[in-house]
Design an enzyme around this catalytic site. Structure first.
Site, PDB file in Angstrom:
ATOM      1  N   ASN A 141      41.044  23.231  40.006  1.00 39.00           N
ATOM      2  CA  ASN A 141      41.250  23.156  38.556  1.00 39.00           C
ATOM      3  C   ASN A 141      41.746  21.744  38.219  1.00 39.00           C
ATOM      4  O   ASN A 141      42.884  21.406  38.548  1.00 39.00           O
ATOM      5  CB  ASN A 141      42.279  24.224  38.174  1.00 39.00           C
ATOM      6  CG  ASN A 141      42.624  24.214  36.702  1.00 39.00           C
ATOM      7  OD1 ASN A 141      42.322  23.266  35.988  1.00 39.00           O
ATOM      8  ND2 ASN A 141      43.290  25.264  36.258  1.00 39.00           N
TER       9      ASN A 141
ATOM     10  N   HIS B 217      36.006  25.883  31.287  1.00 36.28           N
ATOM     11  CA  HIS B 217      37.066  25.265  32.089  1.00 36.28           C
ATOM     12  C   HIS B 217      37.081  25.917  33.479  1.00 36.28           C
ATOM     13  O   HIS B 217      37.019  27.144  33.605  1.00 36.28           O
ATOM     14  CB  HIS B 217      38.400  25.448  31.372  1.00 36.28           C
ATOM     15  CG  HIS B 217      39.576  25.126  32.223  1.00 36.28           C
ATOM     16  ND1 HIS B 217      39.671  23.950  32.918  1.00 36.28           N
ATOM     17  CD2 HIS B 217      40.694  25.854  32.530  1.00 36.28           C
ATOM     18  CE1 HIS B 217      40.801  23.954  33.607  1.00 36.28           C
ATOM     19  NE2 HIS B 217      41.434  25.093  33.383  1.00 36.28           N
TER      20      HIS B 217
ATOM     21  N   CYS C  44      44.615  22.297  29.712  1.00 33.44           N
ATOM     22  CA  CYS C  44      43.229  22.547  30.139  1.00 33.44           C
ATOM     23  C   CYS C  44      42.270  22.711  28.956  1.00 33.44           C
ATOM     24  O   CYS C  44      41.056  22.718  29.133  1.00 33.44           O
ATOM     25  CB  CYS C  44      43.177  23.767  31.026  1.00 33.44           C
ATOM     26  SG  CYS C  44      44.288  23.637  32.444  1.00 33.44           S
TER      27      CYS C  44
HETATM   28  O1  UT7 Z   1      44.004  26.389  33.572  1.00 36.69           O
HETATM   29  C1  UT7 Z   1      44.662  27.609  33.610  1.00 36.69           C
HETATM   30  C2  UT7 Z   1      45.480  27.586  34.874  1.00 36.69           C
HETATM   31  N1  UT7 Z   1      45.883  28.844  35.367  1.00 36.69           N
HETATM   32  C3  UT7 Z   1      45.058  29.753  35.914  1.00 36.69           C
HETATM   33  O2  UT7 Z   1      43.873  29.673  35.926  1.00 36.69           O
HETATM   34  C4  UT7 Z   1      45.729  30.927  36.574  1.00 36.69           C
HETATM   35  C5  UT7 Z   1      45.047  32.239  36.317  1.00 36.69           C
HETATM   36  N2  UT7 Z   1      45.486  33.177  37.294  1.00 36.69           N
HETATM   37  C6  UT7 Z   1      44.925  33.248  38.523  1.00 36.69           C
HETATM   38  O3  UT7 Z   1      43.987  32.545  38.802  1.00 36.69           O
HETATM   39  C7  UT7 Z   1      45.455  34.271  39.480  1.00 36.69           C
HETATM   40  O4  UT7 Z   1      46.451  35.061  38.869  1.00 36.69           O
HETATM   41  C8  UT7 Z   1      46.020  33.622  40.776  1.00 36.69           C
HETATM   42  C9  UT7 Z   1      44.887  33.026  41.586  1.00 36.69           C
HETATM   43  C10 UT7 Z   1      47.058  32.571  40.420  1.00 36.69           C
HETATM   44  C11 UT7 Z   1      46.711  34.699  41.639  1.00 36.69           C
HETATM   45  O5  UT7 Z   1      45.797  35.714  41.948  1.00 36.69           O
HETATM   46  P1  UT7 Z   1      46.227  37.237  41.788  1.00 36.69           P
HETATM   47  O6  UT7 Z   1      45.089  38.034  42.242  1.00 36.69           O
HETATM   48  O7  UT7 Z   1      46.714  37.430  40.388  1.00 36.69           O
HETATM   49  O8  UT7 Z   1      47.399  37.333  42.838  1.00 36.69           O
HETATM   50  P2  UT7 Z   1      48.902  37.780  42.580  1.00 36.69           P
HETATM   51  O9  UT7 Z   1      49.641  36.778  41.801  1.00 36.69           O
HETATM   52  O10 UT7 Z   1      48.914  39.205  42.129  1.00 36.69           O
HETATM   53  O11 UT7 Z   1      49.445  37.743  44.056  1.00 36.69           O
HETATM   54  C12 UT7 Z   1      48.960  38.637  45.062  1.00 36.69           C
HETATM   55  C13 UT7 Z   1      49.671  38.341  46.369  1.00 36.69           C
HETATM   56  C14 UT7 Z   1      51.179  38.215  46.203  1.00 36.69           C
HETATM   57  O12 UT7 Z   1      51.770  38.774  47.344  1.00 36.69           O
HETATM   58  P3  UT7 Z   1      52.380  40.255  47.315  1.00 36.69           P
HETATM   59  O13 UT7 Z   1      53.445  40.219  46.260  1.00 36.69           O
HETATM   60  O14 UT7 Z   1      51.233  41.153  46.963  1.00 36.69           O
HETATM   61  O15 UT7 Z   1      52.900  40.419  48.703  1.00 36.69           O
HETATM   62  C15 UT7 Z   1      51.430  36.744  46.197  1.00 36.69           C
HETATM   63  O16 UT7 Z   1      52.705  36.398  46.659  1.00 36.69           O
HETATM   64  O17 UT7 Z   1      49.244  37.062  46.863  1.00 36.69           O
HETATM   65  C16 UT7 Z   1      50.381  36.243  47.154  1.00 36.69           C
HETATM   66  N3  UT7 Z   1      50.007  34.842  46.965  1.00 36.69           N
HETATM   67  C17 UT7 Z   1      49.423  34.119  47.929  1.00 36.69           C
HETATM   68  N4  UT7 Z   1      49.042  34.416  49.178  1.00 36.69           N
HETATM   69  C18 UT7 Z   1      48.450  33.463  49.903  1.00 36.69           C
HETATM   70  C19 UT7 Z   1      50.174  34.087  45.875  1.00 36.69           C
HETATM   71  N5  UT7 Z   1      49.685  32.843  46.109  1.00 36.69           N
HETATM   72  C20 UT7 Z   1      49.224  32.849  47.370  1.00 36.69           C
HETATM   73  C21 UT7 Z   1      48.601  31.876  48.172  1.00 36.69           C
HETATM   74  N6  UT7 Z   1      48.215  32.234  49.423  1.00 36.69           N
HETATM   75  N7  UT7 Z   1      48.347  30.629  47.737  1.00 36.69           N
END
Ligand code: UT7
Length: 321
Positions: free
Chosen positions: A278, A248, A112
């Protein structure tokens, strides 16, 4: 002193749209979760379009806008991590498709951050007097690298390409900055085809994307403000002088957090991930082209471009439009 001016922009996205509701049919997710955590509403997914096709369409538009003939391009740099082939490189495919017969071309791999690294590389060639006109393109088809059963990654990405034509001029790029940290490489990976040669006696396997989302999030909101501050300080430019921060497009919450840490107004951070997700290497030039075509950029405006991603890598460019 001679520098590098962006004289044309272009973009291309695949025809097919996949909404959050469409993804909710293949993994356990929903529109509300994706929108509130990321700002993404839909993305384009390549079906017939290849990486080089998208890149060549974006490049043609950028050349058209600049009024520059393909034969006058000296260098093609393609930022991508999802090329059509291991070789030939994507830049050679693009060269063939647009008829840039006099250009040398190769790809730059920095996920990215790729577009910013490629733009900074083109700037180095131009400032050194080696080349006069370059095409810098970011194009990615991450949909082919995604594990479509992993809801933690598959909802975040989309396919697309953007391009700029740059030329030697007396105003344009003011400063560049790049960083890499290979020790954190494991937080965002996509393996290449594994070794399956005859001595090993097994078939090669394909790699898919893996990500520790929270680690990438923390990295981005710390390092992006840091590099922007470094870039501005080194070039004796204040935050207030910046018209737009073109970041980005990974996650709107990352953008909000960067704006807050910089104490800069969020209205200076344009965003379009709602429609494209993204798009990795494509995201910054895709957004820049949208801004350019909307007439948001005036000569003399100072803008900062900043990319961050796998590697880990992060970079920034200060540009006078
Ligand atoms: O170019 C760089 C590319 N990478 C990025 O930009 C990633 C940067 N990170 C992020 O954008 C965020 O960390 C995410 C959007 C990937 C995740 O958001 P978060 O607020 O950090 O969520 P999390 O990983 O803490 O997950 C929270 C909950 C989890 O469930 P539990 O364990 O609380 O029950 C996940 O399993 O959300 C769950 N979860 C989902 N639920 C519904 C994870 N993905 C999904 C989904 N739909 N797609």
């Amino acid at each position: 002193m001679m520098t590098t001016r962006i004289v044309g922009t272009g973009a291309y996205v695949p025809e097919q749209i996949a909404t959050n509701d469409d993804l909710a049919r293949i993994v356990e997710t929903n529109d509300e979760w994706i929108r509130s955590r990321t700002g993404i509403g839909e993305r384009r997914i390549a079906t017939t379009e290849t990486n080089s096709y998208m890149a060549a369409q974006a490049a043609k538009q950028a050349l058209d806008q600049a009024g520059i003939a393909p034969e006058d391009v000296d260098l093609i740099l393609l930022a991508t991590s999802s090329p059509d082939y291991c070789f030939p490189n994507g830049a050679c495919e693009i060269q063939e498709q647009i008829g840039a017969v006099n250009a040398a071309g190769y790809d730059i791999s920095a996920a990215c951050t790729g577009f910013v690294f490629a733009l900074n590389t083109a700037h180095a060639f131009i400032q050194a007097g080696i080349y006069r006109t370059a095409l810098v393109i970011g194009s990615d088809v991450l949909s082919k690298l995604l594990d479509w059963t992993d809801r933690g990654t598959c909802v975040l990405f989309g396919d697309g390409a953007g391009a700029v034509v740059v030329q030697a001029a007396d105003r344009g790029v003011i400063g560049v900055k790049m960083h890499s940290d290979g020790t954190k490489g494991g937080v965002l990976t996509c393996g290449a085809r594994t070794n399956g040669n005859f001595l090993l006696g097994k078939k090669p396997e394909l790699g898919y994307m893996t990500m520790d989302g929270q680690e990438v999030f923390k990295f981005a909101v710390k390092k992006v403000p840091e590099i922007i501050k470094e870039l501005l300080e080194e070039n004796r430019t204040s935050l207030e002088e910046i018209r737009y921060f073109v970041l980005h497009q990974a996650n709107y919450r990352i953008i909000e957090s960067v704006a807050k840490r910089l104490k800069a107004d969020i209205s200076k951070f344009p965003a379009n991930m709602e429609h494209y997700g993204n798009t990795s290497g494509g995201s910054i030039p895709l957004l820049l082209d949208e801004m350019n075509r909307k007439g948001m950029l005036a000569p003399g405006d100072k803008i900062v471009l900043s990319g961050f991603g796998a590697g880990l890598t992060w970079g920034a460019t200060l540009v006078e439009w």
